[in-house]
Scaffold this motif. Structure first.
Motif, mmCIF file in Angstrom:
data_model
loop_
_atom_site.group_PDB
_atom_site.id
_atom_site.type_symbol
_atom_site.label_atom_id
_atom_site.label_comp_id
_atom_site.label_asym_id
_atom_site.label_seq_id
_atom_site.Cartn_x
_atom_site.Cartn_y
_atom_site.Cartn_z
ATOM 1 N N TRP A 274 -13.662 -51.119 82.008
ATOM 2 C CA TRP A 274 -14.335 -50.266 81.027
ATOM 3 C C TRP A 274 -15.520 -49.548 81.667
ATOM 4 N N ALA A 275 -16.261 -50.296 82.502
ATOM 5 C CA ALA A 275 -17.468 -49.725 83.122
ATOM 6 C C ALA A 275 -17.103 -48.537 84.011
ATOM 7 N N LEU A 276 -16.092 -48.716 84.847
ATOM 8 C CA LEU A 276 -15.775 -47.675 85.826
ATOM 9 C C LEU A 276 -15.069 -46.483 85.181
ATOM 10 N N ILE A 277 -14.131 -46.780 84.265
ATOM 11 C CA ILE A 277 -13.369 -45.667 83.671
ATOM 12 C C ILE A 277 -14.246 -44.866 82.715
ATOM 13 N N SER A 278 -15.074 -45.573 81.930
ATOM 14 C CA SER A 278 -15.923 -44.835 80.985
ATOM 15 C C SER A 278 -16.923 -43.956 81.727
ATOM 16 N N LEU A 279 -17.407 -44.418 82.867
ATOM 17 C CA LEU A 279 -18.337 -43.596 83.651
ATOM 18 C C LEU A 279 -17.634 -42.326 84.128
ATOM 19 N N PHE A 280 -16.424 -42.510 84.635
ATOM 20 C CA PHE A 280 -15.681 -41.338 85.084
ATOM 21 C C PHE A 280 -15.470 -40.365 83.921
ATOM 22 N N TRP A 281 -15.127 -40.914 82.746
ATOM 23 C CA TRP A 281 -14.762 -40.024 81.651
ATOM 24 C C TRP A 281 -15.970 -39.260 81.097
ATOM 25 N N VAL A 282 -17.133 -39.874 81.088
ATOM 26 C CA VAL A 282 -18.338 -39.143 80.653
ATOM 27 C C VAL A 282 -18.548 -37.932 81.559
ATOM 28 N N MET A 283 -18.416 -38.163 82.866
ATOM 29 C CA MET A 283 -18.636 -37.067 83.812
ATOM 30 C C MET A 283 -17.520 -36.024 83.681
ATOM 31 N N PHE A 284 -16.305 -36.511 83.486
ATOM 32 C CA PHE A 284 -15.197 -35.563 83.336
ATOM 33 C C PHE A 284 -15.382 -34.713 82.079
ATOM 34 N N ALA A 285 -15.802 -35.360 80.977
ATOM 35 C CA ALA A 285 -16.014 -34.615 79.725
ATOM 36 C C ALA A 285 -17.053 -33.522 79.942
ATOM 37 N N ASP A 286 -18.123 -33.863 80.628
ATOM 38 C CA ASP A 286 -19.138 -32.845 80.913
ATOM 39 C C ASP A 286 -18.559 -31.740 81.791
ATOM 40 N N PHE A 287 -17.787 -32.140 82.801
ATOM 41 C CA PHE A 287 -17.214 -31.135 83.700
ATOM 42 C C PHE A 287 -16.273 -30.199 82.938
ATOM 43 N N TYR A 288 -15.465 -30.785 82.054
ATOM 44 C CA TYR A 288 -14.517 -29.968 81.290
ATOM 45 C C TYR A 288 -15.277 -28.940 80.436
ATOM 46 N N ILE A 289 -16.330 -29.403 79.779
ATOM 47 C CA ILE A 289 -17.093 -28.512 78.895
ATOM 48 C C ILE A 289 -17.839 -27.459 79.724
ATOM 49 N N TRP A 290 -18.353 -27.861 80.844
ATOM 50 C CA TRP A 290 -18.996 -26.894 81.747
ATOM 51 C C TRP A 290 -17.963 -25.856 82.213
ATOM 52 N N ALA A 291 -16.767 -26.317 82.565
ATOM 53 C CA ALA A 291 -15.726 -25.397 83.026
ATOM 54 C C ALA A 291 -15.358 -24.402 81.926
ATOM 55 N N CYS A 292 -15.391 -24.859 80.659
ATOM 56 C CA CYS A 292 -15.035 -23.980 79.541
ATOM 57 C C CYS A 292 -16.179 -23.046 79.162
ATOM 58 N N THR A 293 -17.388 -23.396 79.488
ATOM 59 C CA THR A 293 -18.508 -22.529 79.112
ATOM 60 C C THR A 293 -18.901 -21.581 80.242
ATOM 61 N N ASP A 294 -18.774 -22.037 81.476
ATOM 62 C CA ASP A 294 -19.307 -21.234 82.593
ATOM 63 C C ASP A 294 -18.295 -20.890 83.671
ATOM 64 N N LEU A 295 -17.178 -21.588 83.724
ATOM 65 C CA LEU A 295 -16.275 -21.387 84.864
ATOM 66 C C LEU A 295 -14.968 -20.699 84.487
ATOM 67 N N GLY A 296 -14.892 -20.185 83.272
ATOM 68 C CA GLY A 296 -13.749 -19.360 82.891
ATOM 69 C C GLY A 296 -12.561 -20.090 82.293
ATOM 70 N N LEU A 297 -12.635 -21.402 82.126
ATOM 71 C CA LEU A 297 -11.528 -22.139 81.503
ATOM 72 C C LEU A 297 -11.603 -21.954 79.984
ATOM 73 N N THR A 298 -10.463 -22.009 79.307
ATOM 74 C CA THR A 298 -10.433 -21.879 77.852
ATOM 75 C C THR A 298 -10.066 -23.224 77.238
ATOM 76 N N ASP A 299 -10.824 -23.623 76.242
ATOM 77 C CA ASP A 299 -10.527 -24.878 75.552
ATOM 78 C C ASP A 299 -9.344 -24.642 74.623
ATOM 79 N N LEU A 300 -8.216 -25.190 74.968
ATOM 80 C CA LEU A 300 -6.987 -24.949 74.216
ATOM 81 C C LEU A 300 -7.063 -25.588 72.831
ATOM 82 N N VAL A 301 -6.816 -24.768 71.788
ATOM 83 C CA VAL A 301 -6.794 -25.306 70.418
ATOM 84 C C VAL A 301 -5.380 -25.781 70.134
ATOM 85 N N ILE A 302 -5.233 -27.068 69.844
ATOM 86 C CA ILE A 302 -3.901 -27.660 69.664
ATOM 87 C C ILE A 302 -3.434 -27.532 68.215
#
Ligand code: FES
Length: 306
Positions: A274-302
């Motif tokens: 839990w410790a290792l995976i949750s740490l990765f996922w917090v950073m990944f979530a931030d990276f994903y949101i950063w990519a969608c706000t500043d790096l040109g990725l689009t947040d796909l609406v499902i």
């Protein structure tokens, strides 16, 4: 019998027959792989979180990236004057998907923060407590004592320092873990609320609110689940819910505590994961949101959306 390796001295101390010298050992397995991988993993996560914290601040070279803050804060004389505040959230899809590094939603340009600190990013304020929680976690302590401080280097492996002095001196701060755990618990409903907000789309043009589910919402949901698994499986949390009872069945309260303790124990059995995976996922979530706000990725609406 001479006092030496494998012998008992007059003082009663037992000297183990260990090879001396940093990294010297009789072990034949690849004992160094675990600490090395951990040093790389934790090192990367620390660098990423620090980078992102500074990147959204108005500080030195980092201000070039565009701060998550209020645009005119430098000329403002009070927090009433600041306008055009932005934070690290996906909003171009009529949704609001806030990065967990920037949650709860705060702006440093607020009445309760002196203007000398207004250059800071929201993450710099927010991350103090999760960092304290992870930094004092029993599992992480073991991991980074080995990976970074060689204290110890490994079981039956010689280390660069002779003595082990325990968690004294500055390390008494580790005793604050239970306090950090109480604060970490507060983050769970806040992050759950962020997930709920991400489901509420708002069309600025038509003024219509509607339900929607985007990839960003799923990322936030997984983040809440993983952080809950980590926090509710904390050794200190397990003690809090299970402690203070002489028997488990005496009252509804005690039976409730027993159920909570069992649940926490189940999570605790895999606390490392839990410790290792949750740490990765917090950073990944931030990276994903950063990519969608500043790096040109689009947040796909499902589903749904506005
Ligand atoms: S022991 Fe790891 S979070 Fe408490």
């Amino acid at each position: 019998m001479p006092v030496g390796h494998g012998a008992i001295g007059l003082s009663g101390n037992i000297k183990l027959p260990m090879k001396k010298g940093f990294g010297k050992t009789d072990r034949t397995d690849a004992w160094w792989k675990g600490p090395t991988a951990m040093a790389a993993y934790l090192g990367f996560m620390i660098v990423y979180a620090t980078w992102r914290g500074f990147m959204e601040s108005d500080f030195w070279i980092f201000s070039e990236f565009g701060a998550s803050s209020c645009a005119n804060w430098e000329s403002a004389t009070s927090f009433h004057d600041v306008t055009d505040c932005q934070t690290m959230a996906i909003e171009n899809q009529n949704s609001h998907v806030l990065s967990p590094l920037y949650s709860p939603l705060i702006f440093p340009q607020s009445s309760w923060i002196p203007k000398e600190f207004w250059w800071m990013s929201p993450a710099m304020f927010i991350l103090i407590f999760p960092a304290g929680f992870r930094g004092t976690c029993y599992y992480y302590r073991k991991a980074y004592y080995r990976a970074f401080f060689q204290q110890p280097t490994g079981c039956a492996v010689s280390k660069p320092w002779n003595e082990y002095s325990g968690e004294r001196g500055i390390l008494v701060v580790q005793n604050l873990h239970r306090i950090f755990m109480y604060i970490a618990l507060v983050y769970l409903p806040i992050l759950t609320y962020d997930f709920w907000l991400s489901l509420n789309f708002h069309n600025e043009v038509t003024g219509v609110d509607s339900f929607g589910l985007s990839v960003g919402s799923v990322v936030l949901l997984l983040n809440v689940i993983l952080l809950s698994g980590y926090t509710l499986g904390c050794h200190a949390f397990r003690h809090v819910v299970g402690g203070g009872s002489n028997h488990w069945t005496g009252s509804p309260m005690n039976r409730g505590k027993y159920l909570m303790w069992r649940f926490s124990t189940k999570l605790n059995e895999h606390h490392k994961d839990w410790a290792l995976i949750s740490l990765f996922w917090v950073m990944f979530a931030d990276f994903y949101i950063w990519a969608c706000t500043d790096l040109g990725l689009t947040d796909l609406v499902i589903l749904g959306g506005a």
